[in-house]
Design a protein around this motif. Sequence first.
Motif, PDB file in Angstrom:
ATOM      1  N   GLU A 115       0.863  -1.181   0.000  1.00 29.57           N
ATOM      2  CA  GLU A 115       0.000   0.000   0.000  1.00 29.57           C
ATOM      3  C   GLU A 115       0.901   1.234   0.000  1.00 29.57           C
ATOM      4  OE1 GLU A 115      -3.527  -0.476   2.834  1.00 29.57           O
ATOM      5  OE2 GLU A 115      -2.240  -2.185   3.381  1.00 29.57           O
ATOM      6  N   ILE A 116       0.713   2.094  -0.989  1.00 26.13           N
ATOM      7  CA  ILE A 116       1.482   3.328  -1.088  1.00 26.13           C
ATOM      8  C   ILE A 116       0.518   4.500  -0.957  1.00 26.13           C
ATOM      9  CG2 ILE A 116       2.981   4.753  -2.536  1.00 26.13           C
ATOM     10  CD1 ILE A 116       4.017   2.223  -3.846  1.00 26.13           C
ATOM     11  N   TYR A 117       0.672   5.267   0.118  1.00 22.97           N
ATOM     12  CA  TYR A 117      -0.204   6.398   0.390  1.00 22.97           C
ATOM     13  C   TYR A 117       0.635   7.678   0.414  1.00 22.97           C
ATOM     14  CZ  TYR A 117      -3.490   2.761   1.831  1.00 22.97           C
ATOM     15  OH  TYR A 117      -4.310   1.666   1.860  1.00 22.97           O
ATOM     16  N   ARG A 118       0.187   8.679  -0.366  1.00 22.87           N
ATOM     17  CA  ARG A 118       0.920   9.934  -0.442  1.00 22.87           C
ATOM     18  C   ARG A 118       0.026  11.088   0.009  1.00 22.87           C
ATOM     19  NH1 ARG A 118       5.538  11.126   0.338  1.00 22.87           N
ATOM     20  NH2 ARG A 118       4.378  12.255   1.940  1.00 22.87           N
ATOM     21  N   ASN A 119       0.288  11.589   1.232  1.00 17.67           N
ATOM     22  CA  ASN A 119      -0.434  12.791   1.662  1.00 17.67           C
ATOM     23  C   ASN A 119       0.235  14.027   1.058  1.00 17.67           C
ATOM     24  OD1 ASN A 119       1.811  13.397   3.313  1.00 17.67           O
ATOM     25  ND2 ASN A 119       0.908  12.332   5.053  1.00 17.67           N
ATOM     26  N   CYS A 120      -0.336  15.206   1.306  1.00 17.79           N
ATOM     27  CA  CYS A 120       0.159  16.443   0.673  1.00 17.79           C
ATOM     28  C   CYS A 120       0.260  16.258  -0.842  1.00 17.79           C
ATOM     29  CB  CYS A 120       1.519  16.859   1.243  1.00 17.79           C
ATOM     30  SG  CYS A 120       1.532  17.139   3.030  1.00 17.79           S
ATOM     31  N   GLY A 121      -0.737  15.572  -1.383  1.00 19.25           N
ATOM     32  CA  GLY A 121      -0.683  15.125  -2.774  1.00 19.25           C
ATOM     33  C   GLY A 121      -0.613  16.223  -3.821  1.00 19.25           C
ATOM     34  N   LYS A 122      -1.022  17.438  -3.482  1.00 17.99           N
ATOM     35  CA  LYS A 122      -0.954  18.520  -4.462  1.00 17.99           C
ATOM     36  C   LYS A 122       0.487  18.871  -4.835  1.00 17.99           C
ATOM     37  CE  LYS A 122      -5.435  20.667  -3.594  1.00 17.99           C
ATOM     38  NZ  LYS A 122      -5.928  20.341  -4.952  1.00 17.99           N
ATOM     39  N   LEU A 123       1.422  18.442  -4.001  1.00 13.95           N
ATOM     40  CA  LEU A 123       2.833  18.701  -4.310  1.00 13.95           C
ATOM     41  C   LEU A 123       3.304  17.903  -5.520  1.00 13.95           C
ATOM     42  CD1 LEU A 123       4.345  18.677  -0.702  1.00 13.95           C
ATOM     43  CD2 LEU A 123       3.741  20.668  -2.086  1.00 13.95           C
ATOM     44  N   LEU A 124       2.633  16.814  -5.829  1.00 15.47           N
ATOM     45  CA  LEU A 124       3.071  15.951  -6.925  1.00 15.47           C
ATOM     46  C   LEU A 124       3.051  16.676  -8.267  1.00 15.47           C
ATOM     47  CD1 LEU A 124       1.324  12.588  -5.965  1.00 15.47           C
ATOM     48  CD2 LEU A 124       3.710  13.220  -5.623  1.00 15.47           C
ATOM     49  N   LYS A 125       2.225  17.698  -8.389  1.00 17.34           N
ATOM     50  CA  LYS A 125       2.132  18.444  -9.648  1.00 17.34           C
ATOM     51  C   LYS A 125       2.707  19.859  -9.522  1.00 17.34           C
ATOM     52  CE  LYS A 125      -1.490  17.820 -12.163  1.00 17.34           C
ATOM     53  NZ  LYS A 125      -2.890  17.876 -12.631  1.00 17.34           N
ATOM     54  N   SER A 126       3.520  20.056  -8.505  1.00 18.35           N
ATOM     55  CA  SER A 126       4.113  21.376  -8.271  1.00 18.35           C
ATOM     56  C   SER A 126       5.114  21.735  -9.370  1.00 18.35           C
ATOM     57  CB  SER A 126       4.828  21.390  -6.913  1.00 18.35           C
ATOM     58  OG  SER A 126       5.499  22.617  -6.715  1.00 18.35           O
ATOM     59  N   LYS A 127       5.203  23.033  -9.664  1.00 16.07           N
ATOM     60  CA  LYS A 127       6.194  23.543 -10.619  1.00 16.07           C
ATOM     61  C   LYS A 127       7.397  24.163  -9.901  1.00 16.07           C
ATOM     62  CE  LYS A 127       3.460  22.494 -14.004  1.00 16.07           C
ATOM     63  NZ  LYS A 127       3.743  21.289 -14.834  1.00 16.07           N
ATOM     64  N   ASN A 128       7.319  24.210  -8.556  1.00 20.49           N
ATOM     65  CA  ASN A 128       8.413  24.768  -7.766  1.00 20.49           C
ATOM     66  C   ASN A 128       9.623  23.836  -7.843  1.00 20.49           C
ATOM     67  OD1 ASN A 128      10.094  24.953  -5.258  1.00 20.49           O
ATOM     68  ND2 ASN A 128       8.719  26.672  -4.832  1.00 20.49           N
ATOM     69  N   PRO A 129      10.781  24.311  -8.282  1.00 22.98           N
ATOM     70  CA  PRO A 129      11.957  23.436  -8.471  1.00 22.98           C
ATOM     71  C   PRO A 129      12.366  22.685  -7.208  1.00 22.98           C
ATOM     72  CG  PRO A 129      12.330  25.570  -9.498  1.00 22.98           C
ATOM     73  CD  PRO A 129      11.070  25.706  -8.705  1.00 22.98           C
ATOM     74  N   ASP A 130      12.310  23.342  -6.061  1.00 26.82           N
ATOM     75  CA  ASP A 130      12.706  22.679  -4.814  1.00 26.82           C
ATOM     76  C   ASP A 130      11.730  21.568  -4.451  1.00 26.82           C
ATOM     77  OD1 ASP A 130      14.905  24.344  -4.545  1.00 26.82           O
ATOM     78  OD2 ASP A 130      13.802  25.840  -3.372  1.00 26.82           O
ATOM     79  N   VAL A 131      10.442  21.857  -4.614  1.00 29.00           N
ATOM     80  CA  VAL A 131       9.414  20.854  -4.338  1.00 29.00           C
ATOM     81  C   VAL A 131       9.517  19.715  -5.339  1.00 29.00           C
ATOM     82  CG1 VAL A 131       6.935  20.398  -4.254  1.00 29.00           C
ATOM     83  CG2 VAL A 131       7.840  22.513  -3.276  1.00 29.00           C
ATOM     84  N   LEU A 132       9.699  20.069  -6.593  1.00 35.20           N
ATOM     85  CA  LEU A 132       9.778  19.070  -7.658  1.00 35.20           C
ATOM     86  C   LEU A 132      10.928  18.101  -7.435  1.00 35.20           C
ATOM     87  CD1 LEU A 132       8.450  18.225 -10.305  1.00 35.20           C
ATOM     88  CD2 LEU A 132       9.990  19.786 -11.508  1.00 35.20           C
ATOM     89  N   GLN A 133      12.030  18.607  -6.911  1.00 32.13           N
ATOM     90  CA  GLN A 133      13.176  17.740  -6.624  1.00 32.13           C
ATOM     91  C   GLN A 133      12.808  16.683  -5.578  1.00 32.13           C
ATOM     92  OE1 GLN A 133      16.624  19.776  -5.100  1.00 32.13           O
ATOM     93  NE2 GLN A 133      17.973  18.027  -5.397  1.00 32.13           N
ATOM     94  N   LYS A 134      12.114  17.108  -4.514  1.00 30.67           N
ATOM     95  CA  LYS A 134      11.690  16.165  -3.473  1.00 30.67           C
ATOM     96  C   LYS A 134      10.680  15.157  -4.020  1.00 30.67           C
ATOM     97  CE  LYS A 134      12.309  19.385   0.399  1.00 30.67           C
ATOM     98  NZ  LYS A 134      11.618  20.122   1.495  1.00 30.67           N
ATOM     99  N   VAL A 135       9.772  15.651  -4.846  1.00 32.26           N
ATOM    100  CA  VAL A 135       8.759  14.771  -5.447  1.00 32.26           C
ATOM    101  C   VAL A 135       9.413  13.719  -6.329  1.00 32.26           C
ATOM    102  CG1 VAL A 135       6.886  14.694  -7.144  1.00 32.26           C
ATOM    103  CG2 VAL A 135       6.857  16.417  -5.340  1.00 32.26           C
ATOM    104  N   ASN A 136      10.374  14.126  -7.131  1.00 33.42           N
ATOM    105  CA  ASN A 136      11.042  13.184  -8.037  1.00 33.42           C
ATOM    106  C   ASN A 136      11.802  12.106  -7.269  1.00 33.42           C
ATOM    107  OD1 ASN A 136      10.091  14.376 -10.358  1.00 33.42           O
ATOM    108  ND2 ASN A 136      11.872  15.714 -10.616  1.00 33.42           N
ATOM    109  N   VAL A 137      12.413  12.496  -6.158  1.00 33.52           N
ATOM    110  CA  VAL A 137      13.107  11.504  -5.314  1.00 33.52           C
ATOM    111  C   VAL A 137      12.100  10.503  -4.774  1.00 33.52           C
ATOM    112  CG1 VAL A 137      14.337  11.178  -3.132  1.00 33.52           C
ATOM    113  CG2 VAL A 137      15.037  13.005  -4.698  1.00 33.52           C
TER     114      VAL A 137
END
Length: 223
Positions: free
Chosen positions: A159-181
């Motif tokens: 089971e894979i659960y991702r809260n704060c899910g709106k971050l997955l489509k963020s355009k912010n480079p710092d956020v995007l880096q964490k999302v990609n990891v």
Amino acid sequence: MKVTVFNGSPAGKASATHLIAASFLKGAAIAGAEIEHVYLKDYKILQCQGCFACWFKTPGRCVLADEMEHLLNLYRESDIICFATPIYTWNMTALLKNFIDRLIPLKVPQMMETNGHLDMKNQDSTPKKIVILSNSGFPGENNFDVLRASVACAEPILEIYRNCGKLLKSKNPDVLQKVNVWLESVEAAGQELVLQNNVSEEIKTKLQQPLMTIPEYMDYLGM
């Protein structure tokens, strides 16, 4: 081996759910699996009528004439089934719930017990491995409590659960880096599951890592 995702997001390929499922399938494909990503919104799936004709009149076949027959065949030929959904009002979407209701032709009217749980026997003697993929736009793991309870009877192997899910489509480079990891960890989970029939504790730990603190996330949302 075939891995199929049944995606219950009304947004389809534009959804955050798609990003999670696509990463999981990418890992499965790298491991050599045949993959398929089904967007339930693209199919005509009527509501189950509760007539049980698929058990007693036309065993294994629903009387409703829609596109579910194709999806049932796809389900039958898959080894790993992934149910993917965003959280809508505490639970899976109506699209996914309707699809799951229509899986009843895969059962036969014979009661069986597994680990103290009573259920109807599956037509297929080889049980499917079930994976749950979900995201919530809200912070906090409690948002998945109802979904977890809903799918417990399926005894998912992952089971894979991702809260704060709106971050997955963020355009912010710092956020995007964490999302990609994090998505790389989802990909690794798909690869490991196909290759070794389980996911390592190391990857499970990475999957549970927060992308932001709750205060940071509320700030990000402007709330």
